[in-house]
Design an enzyme around this catalytic site. Structure first.
Site, PDB file in Angstrom:
ATOM      1  N   ASN A   1     -13.245   4.628   0.627  1.00 33.74           N
ATOM      2  CA  ASN A   1     -12.833   3.753   1.718  1.00 33.74           C
ATOM      3  C   ASN A   1     -13.945   3.570   2.733  1.00 33.74           C
ATOM      4  O   ASN A   1     -13.964   2.580   3.472  1.00 33.74           O
ATOM      5  CB  ASN A   1     -11.617   4.331   2.449  1.00 33.74           C
ATOM      6  CG  ASN A   1     -10.328   4.115   1.690  1.00 33.74           C
ATOM      7  OD1 ASN A   1     -10.252   3.288   0.789  1.00 33.74           O
ATOM      8  ND2 ASN A   1      -9.299   4.867   2.045  1.00 33.74           N
TER       9      ASN A   1
ATOM     10  N   HIS B   1       2.087   8.557   5.330  1.00 36.21           N
ATOM     11  CA  HIS B   1       1.134   9.492   5.923  1.00 36.21           C
ATOM     12  C   HIS B   1       1.754  10.222   7.116  1.00 36.21           C
ATOM     13  O   HIS B   1       1.659  11.447   7.230  1.00 36.21           O
ATOM     14  CB  HIS B   1      -0.113   8.753   6.405  1.00 36.21           C
ATOM     15  CG  HIS B   1      -1.116   8.473   5.329  1.00 36.21           C
ATOM     16  ND1 HIS B   1      -1.683   9.466   4.567  1.00 36.21           N
ATOM     17  CD2 HIS B   1      -1.678   7.308   4.916  1.00 36.21           C
ATOM     18  CE1 HIS B   1      -2.556   8.927   3.715  1.00 36.21           C
ATOM     19  NE2 HIS B   1      -2.550   7.613   3.905  1.00 36.21           N
TER      20      HIS B   1
ATOM     21  N   HIS C   1      -2.657  11.022  -0.107  1.00 35.45           N
ATOM     22  CA  HIS C   1      -3.009  10.582  -1.456  1.00 35.45           C
ATOM     23  C   HIS C   1      -4.497  10.816  -1.642  1.00 35.45           C
ATOM     24  O   HIS C   1      -5.190  11.245  -0.716  1.00 35.45           O
ATOM     25  CB  HIS C   1      -2.658   9.103  -1.659  1.00 35.45           C
ATOM     26  CG  HIS C   1      -3.249   8.196  -0.624  1.00 35.45           C
ATOM     27  ND1 HIS C   1      -4.520   7.660  -0.733  1.00 35.45           N
ATOM     28  CD2 HIS C   1      -2.761   7.742   0.568  1.00 35.45           C
ATOM     29  CE1 HIS C   1      -4.786   6.921   0.329  1.00 35.45           C
ATOM     30  NE2 HIS C   1      -3.731   6.944   1.141  1.00 35.45           N
TER      31      HIS C   1
ATOM     32  N   ASP D   1       2.377   2.845   3.215  1.00 38.52           N
ATOM     33  CA  ASP D   1       1.344   3.880   3.282  1.00 38.52           C
ATOM     34  C   ASP D   1       1.301   4.584   4.631  1.00 38.52           C
ATOM     35  O   ASP D   1       1.331   5.813   4.707  1.00 38.52           O
ATOM     36  CB  ASP D   1      -0.020   3.254   2.978  1.00 38.52           C
ATOM     37  CG  ASP D   1      -1.153   4.270   3.020  1.00 38.52           C
ATOM     38  OD1 ASP D   1      -1.247   5.085   2.085  1.00 38.52           O
ATOM     39  OD2 ASP D   1      -1.951   4.241   3.978  1.00 38.52           O
TER      40      ASP D   1
ATOM     41  N   ASP E   1       0.824  -1.216   0.000  1.00 41.62           N
ATOM     42  CA  ASP E   1       0.000   0.000   0.000  1.00 41.62           C
ATOM     43  C   ASP E   1       0.859   1.267   0.000  1.00 41.62           C
ATOM     44  O   ASP E   1       1.741   1.427   0.840  1.00 41.62           O
ATOM     45  CB  ASP E   1      -0.902  -0.015   1.242  1.00 41.62           C
ATOM     46  CG  ASP E   1      -2.049   0.977   1.160  1.00 41.62           C
ATOM     47  OD1 ASP E   1      -1.834   2.126   0.738  1.00 41.62           O
ATOM     48  OD2 ASP E   1      -3.171   0.590   1.527  1.00 41.62           O
TER      49      ASP E   1
ATOM     50  N   ASP F   1      -1.574   0.490  -4.721  1.00 46.22           N
ATOM     51  CA  ASP F   1      -2.854   1.125  -5.018  1.00 46.22           C
ATOM     52  C   ASP F   1      -2.720   2.588  -5.437  1.00 46.22           C
ATOM     53  O   ASP F   1      -3.552   3.112  -6.172  1.00 46.22           O
ATOM     54  CB  ASP F   1      -3.795   1.023  -3.814  1.00 46.22           C
ATOM     55  CG  ASP F   1      -3.108   1.390  -2.499  1.00 46.22           C
ATOM     56  OD1 ASP F   1      -1.884   1.634  -2.487  1.00 46.22           O
ATOM     57  OD2 ASP F   1      -3.798   1.422  -1.464  1.00 46.22           O
ATOM     58  N   HIS F   2      -1.693   3.249  -4.969  1.00 45.20           N
ATOM     59  CA  HIS F   2      -1.505   4.682  -5.224  1.00 45.20           C
ATOM     60  C   HIS F   2      -0.124   5.081  -4.731  1.00 45.20           C
ATOM     61  O   HIS F   2       0.609   4.267  -4.149  1.00 45.20           O
ATOM     62  CB  HIS F   2      -2.578   5.515  -4.502  1.00 45.20           C
ATOM     63  CG  HIS F   2      -2.687   5.194  -3.033  1.00 45.20           C
ATOM     64  ND1 HIS F   2      -1.720   5.512  -2.118  1.00 45.20           N
ATOM     65  CD2 HIS F   2      -3.653   4.539  -2.330  1.00 45.20           C
ATOM     66  CE1 HIS F   2      -2.068   5.095  -0.915  1.00 45.20           C
ATOM     67  NE2 HIS F   2      -3.249   4.485  -1.025  1.00 45.20           N
TER      68      HIS F   2
ATOM     69  N   THR G   1      -7.448   3.677  -1.028  1.00 41.58           N
ATOM     70  CA  THR G   1      -7.124   2.257  -0.892  1.00 41.58           C
ATOM     71  C   THR G   1      -8.181   1.286  -1.414  1.00 41.58           C
ATOM     72  O   THR G   1      -7.915   0.487  -2.311  1.00 41.58           O
ATOM     73  CB  THR G   1      -6.797   1.948   0.577  1.00 41.58           C
ATOM     74  OG1 THR G   1      -5.672   2.741   0.955  1.00 41.58           O
ATOM     75  CG2 THR G   1      -6.471   0.481   0.779  1.00 41.58           C
TER      76      THR G   1
END
Length: 429
Positions: free
Chosen positions: A91, A198, A349, A194, A34, A241-242, A70
């Protein structure tokens, strides 16, 4: 003589029609790390990812669907459908009538949120005689038309996504599924980098350390596949995913706070999804759509405001009843606040999927893939038909195209080790 000629023609046609028929049945492991941005491996030493690229295929980057968060983007990987088509638009499950919202983890267990007409590859594979499983992948907890992945594990609440020991234990578990239960397809999810991106931002020392942890895990995954006797049958696809982008704060920019915009009032809105990063949706009260829209449009130089039907076609984020009438998103570096700032992430994101910071990475290795091949970018919606092709199953209706990825396969024409230059006609649409 004629009999011998006919037999020879039959033999030749069989070979041409089924290039993998004389080989063991191909298996596929789809892995998501992720939030692993396409360029994270440029800033730290990643020997295992580098070796995977030499042994297989590396894409410059891949483009996720919009909205770049996600659950929606992972379900695109599983179904090959844009988000407006598969319907997992956020999400969070929400109910505009009751004002109820469920956070990410609880939304995993709202069956109707996921079972919305599109089938994940687990169900398609099982309906065609294969065995499928999933570990921690978004969507695993739900059933689809009454069916679930044959072998599945959902992470517990408050799960520690950073635990490297657990990563290795989960790898052993998945390889055991392939070997001992003869699964054909497994999707496997890791919740990092991820969370680290963050908390600390994508350019932090912490993200570099987490990327090295990912790299060690990639090495362990490949070693374990070989140890379990799967190397000659297992195709490993690793993506995300990103990506992740830095957030501007501490007086560096004028933040986007909707309550401070002249002419806008939350009293004109019956439901909203804001304060969840750079994107948001609003449901105005009856008769107030234009008032809300006109107040927000052009109110901040880094805020994009669209009526649902005016959304750019390239984003494929309008043609679904779950999408609210007004859609907002911010430029990279900005987040959308509602009444006042409540977001304190250093990385975020959810931005436009054309932004380079939103692009994930892609690696693939295994008997179906060519070696030492670097390819140009493609959309992640195309990974689904690629997996179906390797597994030998008929895909459901999807938005991807096999010709976007077929040049990666050993059955594709051309020699190994070549790179598609930008000035060459690309083999993808």
């Amino acid at each position: 003589m004629l009999w011998a000629l006919a037999l020879g023609l039959l033999w030749a046609s069989t070979i041409l029609a089924a290039p993998f028929e004389n080989k063991p049945r191909q298996k596929v492991l789809l892995i998501s790390f992720d939030g692993f941005r396409w360029d994270y491996d440029r800033y730290v030493d990643t020997p295992n990812l580098d070796q995977m690229a030499r042994d297989g295929v590396k894409a410059m980057y891949v483009t996720p669907p919009y909205l770049t968060i996600t659950s929606p983007t992972h379900f695109t990987l599983l179904s090959g459908r844009y988000i407006e088509n598969h319907g997992v638009i956020h999400n969070m499950w929400f109910n505009t009538s009751t004002q109820e919202k469920k956070p990410y983890y609880q939304s995993q267990f709202v069956n109707e949120w996921w079972d919305n007409g599109s089938l994940p590859i687990w169900i398609t594979a099982q309906r065609q005689g294969l065995k499928a499983g999933s570990l921690h992948f978004p969507g695993t907890a739900s059933s689809y038309q009454g069916q679930v992945a044959m072998v599945r594990e959902v992470e517990p609440l408050l799960y520690n996504y950073k635990n490297e020991t657990a990563w290795r234990e989960n790898t052993d578990k998945v390889m055991g599924w392939f070997r001992d239960q003869d699964l054909d397809f497994v999707s496997m999810y890791f919740g990092e980098p991820d969370g680290t991106g963050h908390r600390y931002g994508p350019n932090s020392p912490q993200i570099r350390a987490m990327v090295q942890q990912v790299d060690r895990t990639v090495g362990y995954i490949r070693q374990t596949a070989e140890h379990y006797g799967l190397k000659d049958r297992l195709n490993i696809i690793i993506t995300a995913d990103h990506g992740m982008s830095n957030v501007y704060r501490n007086g560096l920019v004028e933040e986007i706070t909707l309550s401070k915009i002249p002419g806008f009032s939350f009293k004109d809105v019956s439901f909203h999804l804001v304060d969840f990063g750079p994107s948001g949706m609003l449901l105005p009260k009856p008769g107030r759509l234009d008032k809300v829209y006109n107040a927000l449009k052009g109110a901040h130089p880094h805020l994009h405001v669209y009526k649902k039907e005016e959304m750019p076609e390239r984003l494929h984020f309008s043609k679904n009843g779950r999408i609210l009438p007004i859609i907002l998103w911010a430029d990279p570096g900005y987040v959308i606040n509602g009444y006042f700032p409540v977001q304190f992430h250093k990385g975020e994101h959810g931005f436009d999927n054309q932004e380079m910071d939103m692009k994930p990475f892609f690696r693939a290795v295994g008997p179906a893939f060519r070696q030492n091949l670097e390819v140009g970018p493609f959309e992640t919606v195309n990974i689904y038909p690629l997996m179906c092709h390797i597994l030998g199953i008929k895909p459901e209706v999807n938005d991807g195209h096999l010709n976007a990825t077929q040049h990666m396969l050993v059955t594709s024409s051309g020699t190994q080790g070549e790179f598609y230059q930008a000035n060459e006609p690309p083999p993808w649409p």
